[in-house]
Design an enzyme around this catalytic site. Structure first.
Site, PDB file in Angstrom:
ATOM      1  N   CYS A   7       0.866  -1.191   0.000  1.00  0.00           N
ATOM      2  CA  CYS A   7       0.000   0.000   0.000  1.00  0.00           C
ATOM      3  C   CYS A   7       0.896   1.231   0.000  1.00  0.00           C
ATOM      4  O   CYS A   7       2.075   1.143  -0.371  1.00  0.00           O
ATOM      5  CB  CYS A   7      -0.984  -0.019   1.166  1.00  0.00           C
ATOM      6  N   ASN A  10       2.371   1.433   4.288  1.00  0.00           N
ATOM      7  CA  ASN A  10       2.670   0.155   4.962  1.00  0.00           C
ATOM      8  C   ASN A  10       2.396   0.229   6.471  1.00  0.00           C
ATOM      9  O   ASN A  10       3.074  -0.392   7.268  1.00  0.00           O
ATOM     10  CB  ASN A  10       4.123  -0.304   4.705  1.00  0.00           C
ATOM     11  N   CYS A  12      -1.350   0.862   7.393  1.00  0.00           N
ATOM     12  CA  CYS A  12      -2.788   0.595   7.567  1.00  0.00           C
ATOM     13  C   CYS A  12      -3.254  -0.650   6.819  1.00  0.00           C
ATOM     14  O   CYS A  12      -3.593  -1.666   7.432  1.00  0.00           O
ATOM     15  CB  CYS A  12      -3.622   1.798   7.122  1.00  0.00           C
ATOM     16  N   ARG A  13      -3.301  -0.577   5.480  1.00  0.00           N
ATOM     17  CA  ARG A  13      -3.924  -1.655   4.699  1.00  0.00           C
ATOM     18  C   ARG A  13      -3.031  -2.875   4.526  1.00  0.00           C
ATOM     19  O   ARG A  13      -3.449  -4.011   4.802  1.00  0.00           O
ATOM     20  CB  ARG A  13      -4.349  -1.121   3.315  1.00  0.00           C
ATOM     21  N   SER A  14      -1.800  -2.684   4.024  1.00  0.00           N
ATOM     22  CA  SER A  14      -0.976  -3.867   3.724  1.00  0.00           C
ATOM     23  C   SER A  14      -0.556  -4.652   4.972  1.00  0.00           C
ATOM     24  O   SER A  14      -0.422  -5.877   4.888  1.00  0.00           O
ATOM     25  CB  SER A  14       0.237  -3.513   2.843  1.00  0.00           C
ATOM     26  N   ASP A 123      -8.260   3.888   1.226  1.00  0.00           N
ATOM     27  CA  ASP A 123      -7.287   4.261   2.254  1.00  0.00           C
ATOM     28  C   ASP A 123      -8.051   4.685   3.511  1.00  0.00           C
ATOM     29  O   ASP A 123      -8.780   5.679   3.481  1.00  0.00           O
ATOM     30  CB  ASP A 123      -6.448   5.418   1.707  1.00  0.00           C
TER      31      ASP A 123
HETATM   32  P1  4NP Z   1      -1.751   2.831   4.129  1.00  0.00           P
HETATM   33  O1  4NP Z   1      -2.406   4.166   4.737  1.00  0.00           O
HETATM   34  O2  4NP Z   1      -1.232   3.181   2.768  1.00  0.00           O
HETATM   35  O3  4NP Z   1      -2.909   1.897   4.073  1.00  0.00           O
HETATM   36  O4  4NP Z   1      -0.663   2.389   5.087  1.00  0.00           O
HETATM   37  C1  4NP Z   1      -1.705   5.374   4.828  1.00  0.00           C
HETATM   38  C2  4NP Z   1      -0.812   5.585   5.831  1.00  0.00           C
HETATM   39  C3  4NP Z   1      -0.150   6.789   5.939  1.00  0.00           C
HETATM   40  C4  4NP Z   1      -0.418   7.787   5.023  1.00  0.00           C
HETATM   41  C5  4NP Z   1      -1.326   7.567   4.008  1.00  0.00           C
HETATM   42  C6  4NP Z   1      -1.966   6.353   3.906  1.00  0.00           C
HETATM   43  N1  4NP Z   1       0.231   9.039   5.149  1.00  0.00           N
HETATM   44  O5  4NP Z   1      -0.096   9.942   4.358  1.00  0.00           O
HETATM   45  O6  4NP Z   1       1.111   9.201   6.000  1.00  0.00           O
END
Ligand code: 4NP
Length: 152
Positions: A7, A10, A12-14, A123
Site C-alpha cells: 500500500c 505500509n 494501515c492496509r498492507s 485508504d
Molecule cells: P496505508 O495508509 O497506505 O494503508 O498504510 C496510509 C498511511 C499513511 C499515510 C497515508 C496512507 N500518510 O499519508 O502518511
C-alpha cells in the site's frame, strides 16, 4: 509461493493484508512466505497503525511484530505475487518494474475477490470507521486467493 502486500504507507492496509494472509496460510498448513511494504518510506520502521492493530486483534490476529518498510525493485526477485491495494499503488510499483516478468507479478488485491472490476481498497487513514470494512474486503480477497491456489 511468496506474496508481498503493498500500500502507500505500509501502516494501515498492507499490514492487515499480511496478517490476514499469514493467518490463512497457517490455518491451511501452507509453506508460503508473506510480507508487506509501502510505496512511500515516510513510516519506515514504524508499527502498524493502532487502528489496524486493534481491528486485527478483534479478529484474533496479532500484527504487532510488523515494521513498515519501503518497496524496492529487489522485491520483484524476492516475491512471486505482488498485491497492491489501489490503482495509485499499482502505478507506483509498475513504474519500478525492470521487465515484463516483473510487471506480470503485480495485480490489485481485490481482483482476487472481484475479478475484472478494477476495485481498490480505500485508504482508511483519515476514516476511523473504515478499518473494519477494509478488514472484510481483505479477508474476502485473501480467502478467494487461498482457495484458488491451495492445491497448486
Ligand atoms: P496505508 O495508509 O497506505 O494503508 O498504510 C496510509 C498511511 C499513511 C499515510 C497515508 C496512507 N500518510 O499519508 O502518511
Amino acid at each position: 509461493m511468496r506474496i508481498l502486500m503493498v500500500c502507500l504507507g505500509n501502516i494501515c492496509r498492507s499490514p492487515l493484508a499480511e496478517g490476514i494472509m499469514k493467518s490463512k496460510v497457517a490455518q491451511n498448513g501452507l509453506n508460503w512466505t508473506v510480507d508487506s511494504a509501502g510505496t512511500g518510506g515516510w513510516h519506515s520502521g514504524e508499527l502498524p497503525d493502532p487502528r489496524s492493530r486493534s481491528t486485527a486483534r478483534q479478529h484474533g490476529i496479532d500484527i504487532s511484530d510488523q515494521r513498515a518498510r519501503q518497496f524496492r525493485p529487489q522485491d520483484f526477485d524476492d516475491f512471486d505475487r505482488i498485491f497492491v491495494m489501489d490503482s495509485q499503488n499499482f502505478r507506483d510499483v509498475i513504474r519500478q518494474a525492470r521487465n515484463e516478468s516483473d510487471s506480470l507479478k503485480v495485480s490489485l488485491m481485490l481482483e482476487e475477490s472481484h475479478p475484472g472490476e478494477n476495485r481498490s481498497v480505500p485508504d482508511p487513514y483519515y476514516d476511523d470507521d473504515g478499518f473494519e470494512q477494509v478488514y472484510q474486503m481483505l479477508d474476502d480477497a485473501c480467502h478467494a486467493f487461498v482457495e484458488r491456489n491451495i492445491r497448486v
